[in-house]
Motif scaffolding. Structure first.
Motif, PDB file in Angstrom:
ATOM      1  N   GLU A 111     -24.393 -16.542   3.951  1.00 38.68           N
ATOM      2  CA  GLU A 111     -23.223 -15.647   3.954  1.00 38.68           C
ATOM      3  C   GLU A 111     -21.938 -16.333   4.419  1.00 38.68           C
ATOM      4  O   GLU A 111     -20.831 -15.864   4.137  1.00 38.68           O
ATOM      5  CB  GLU A 111     -23.472 -14.447   4.889  1.00 38.68           C
ATOM      6  N   LEU A 112     -22.108 -17.443   5.151  1.00 43.69           N
ATOM      7  CA  LEU A 112     -20.968 -18.065   5.834  1.00 43.69           C
ATOM      8  C   LEU A 112     -19.730 -18.328   4.956  1.00 43.69           C
ATOM      9  O   LEU A 112     -18.618 -17.967   5.352  1.00 43.69           O
ATOM     10  CB  LEU A 112     -21.439 -19.360   6.497  1.00 43.69           C
ATOM     11  N   PRO A 113     -19.905 -18.934   3.773  1.00 46.88           N
ATOM     12  CA  PRO A 113     -18.699 -19.202   2.957  1.00 46.88           C
ATOM     13  C   PRO A 113     -17.963 -17.908   2.567  1.00 46.88           C
ATOM     14  O   PRO A 113     -16.747 -17.932   2.390  1.00 46.88           O
ATOM     15  CB  PRO A 113     -19.270 -19.880   1.701  1.00 46.88           C
ATOM     16  N   LEU A 114     -18.697 -16.801   2.475  1.00 45.86           N
ATOM     17  CA  LEU A 114     -18.071 -15.532   2.102  1.00 45.86           C
ATOM     18  C   LEU A 114     -17.347 -14.935   3.301  1.00 45.86           C
ATOM     19  O   LEU A 114     -16.333 -14.249   3.160  1.00 45.86           O
ATOM     20  CB  LEU A 114     -19.124 -14.562   1.560  1.00 45.86           C
ATOM     21  N   LEU A 115     -17.891 -15.219   4.488  1.00 45.68           N
ATOM     22  CA  LEU A 115     -17.234 -14.796   5.727  1.00 45.68           C
ATOM     23  C   LEU A 115     -15.860 -15.473   5.811  1.00 45.68           C
ATOM     24  O   LEU A 115     -14.851 -14.830   6.094  1.00 45.68           O
ATOM     25  CB  LEU A 115     -18.113 -15.199   6.917  1.00 45.68           C
ATOM     26  N   TYR A 116     -15.838 -16.798   5.519  1.00 47.14           N
ATOM     27  CA  TYR A 116     -14.575 -17.540   5.538  1.00 47.14           C
ATOM     28  C   TYR A 116     -13.599 -16.985   4.517  1.00 47.14           C
ATOM     29  O   TYR A 116     -12.399 -17.080   4.674  1.00 47.14           O
ATOM     30  CB  TYR A 116     -14.809 -19.034   5.244  1.00 47.14           C
ATOM     31  N   ARG A 117     -14.161 -16.416   3.445  1.00 44.89           N
ATOM     32  CA  ARG A 117     -13.309 -15.875   2.389  1.00 44.89           C
ATOM     33  C   ARG A 117     -12.881 -14.445   2.701  1.00 44.89           C
ATOM     34  O   ARG A 117     -12.161 -13.828   1.934  1.00 44.89           O
ATOM     35  CB  ARG A 117     -14.088 -15.898   1.061  1.00 44.89           C
ATOM     36  N   GLY A 118     -13.379 -13.904   3.830  1.00 45.55           N
ATOM     37  CA  GLY A 118     -12.959 -12.578   4.268  1.00 45.55           C
ATOM     38  C   GLY A 118     -13.601 -11.435   3.508  1.00 45.55           C
ATOM     39  O   GLY A 118     -13.053 -10.334   3.466  1.00 45.55           O
ATOM     40  N   GLU A 119     -14.763 -11.664   2.905  1.00 40.54           N
ATOM     41  CA  GLU A 119     -15.416 -10.569   2.177  1.00 40.54           C
ATOM     42  C   GLU A 119     -16.118  -9.614   3.144  1.00 40.54           C
ATOM     43  O   GLU A 119     -16.656 -10.037   4.159  1.00 40.54           O
ATOM     44  CB  GLU A 119     -16.417 -11.141   1.167  1.00 40.54           C
TER      45      GLU A 119
END
Ligand code: ADP
Ligand code: MG
Length: 243
Positions: A111-119
């Motif tokens: 999930e981490l890259p999506l967290l960085y993307r603010g999803e």
């Protein structure tokens, strides 16, 4: 019919590390292009510049001179922030050492890259489960890296790399820490992602057995391209659906 513009094009790329007496030219005029949908193995001796090129392709580093084009855009002229955006939206990375967060579940790692993307959380969760499913690890979503084998950890890392639906997957010696059995599983997974999801794959490997999965092999020697040719092992394989 004209050929489609390449997804990636490198023109006469050089990279010099250090200055003055200590300066070392790691890349000495690298040129090649990659069409969308290709699966490229990058080979060559240790120190020949493979990782330097991968890092540059991945916008983790910039060339000293030369041009890097991505979808018709001059990447080497982008600002740091613009490069970060390109990286976040178009590129996925897989490293030799997996680089997962310890004490963090497979699901949360993905999930981490999506967290960085603010999803939002629900969307992150759903996309991460889809990515874990694509690498065959749905049942291991709640497990931490320490509870997974090396091959499974690398599959989590691949899920993390594809969760943003990148157009290109860059893998620097992804099987370097794995035994033959796990290495083959990782290569089959990369080949499947390339074939079924159309992800363009560039992968560094030392092993001819692993390079055999690619459609094309580029060999580096001393910071230059020594050869660049279709992979006959793949070409000789029967076409899908052939009798
Ligand atoms: P490969 O991945 O093919 O083994 P690298 O791209 O890592 O090779 O390195 C190519 C050459 O550049 C090597 O001689 C290496 O020591 C040198 N090099 C790589 N990164 C740096 C750096 N940050 N500073 C100085 N030299 C570097
Ligand atoms: Mg390397």
């Amino acid at each position: 019919m004209t050929a489609a513009a390449p997804l990636i094009e490198l023109k006469n790329i050089t990279k010099t590390f250090g200055q003055g007496q200590a300066a070392f030219q790691a890349l000495r005029g690298i040129s090649f292009s990659v069409q969308a949908g290709d699966f490229v193995a990058v080979m060559g001796p240790s120190g020949s510049g493979k990782s330097t090129v991968m890092n540059m392709l991945g916008c983790l580093d910039t060339p000293t001179t030369g041009e890097y084009w991505f979808r018709g855009q001059r990447v080497d002229q982008l600002t740091r922030n613009q490069r970060a955006l390109l990286r976040r939206h178009e590129l996925g990375f897989v490293f030799q050492g997996f680089n997962l967060l310890a004490r963090t579940s497979a699901l949360e790692n993905v999930e981490l890259p999506l967290l960085y993307r603010g999803e939002p959380a629900a969307q992150r969760h759903e996309a991460a489960m889809v990515a874990l499913d694509a690498v065959g690890l749905t049942r291991w979503a709640d497990h931490t890296p320490a509870e997974l084998s090396g091959g499974q950890q690398q599959r989590v890392a691949i899920a993390r790399a594809i969760v943003t639906r990148p157009s290109v997957l860059l893998a620097d010696e992804p099987t370097g820490n794995l035994d033959t059995h796990n290495s083959r599983e990782i290569m089959e997974l990369l080949a499947r992602l390339n074939r079924e999801q159309g992800i363009t794959v560039l992968m560094v490997t030392h092993e001819p057995d692993m390079a055999a999965y690619a459609k094309r092999v580029i060999r580096f020697v001393d910071g230059q391209v020594a050869s660049d040719a279709p992979n006959h092992a793949t070409e000789a394989a029967p076409a899908e659906g052939a009798a």
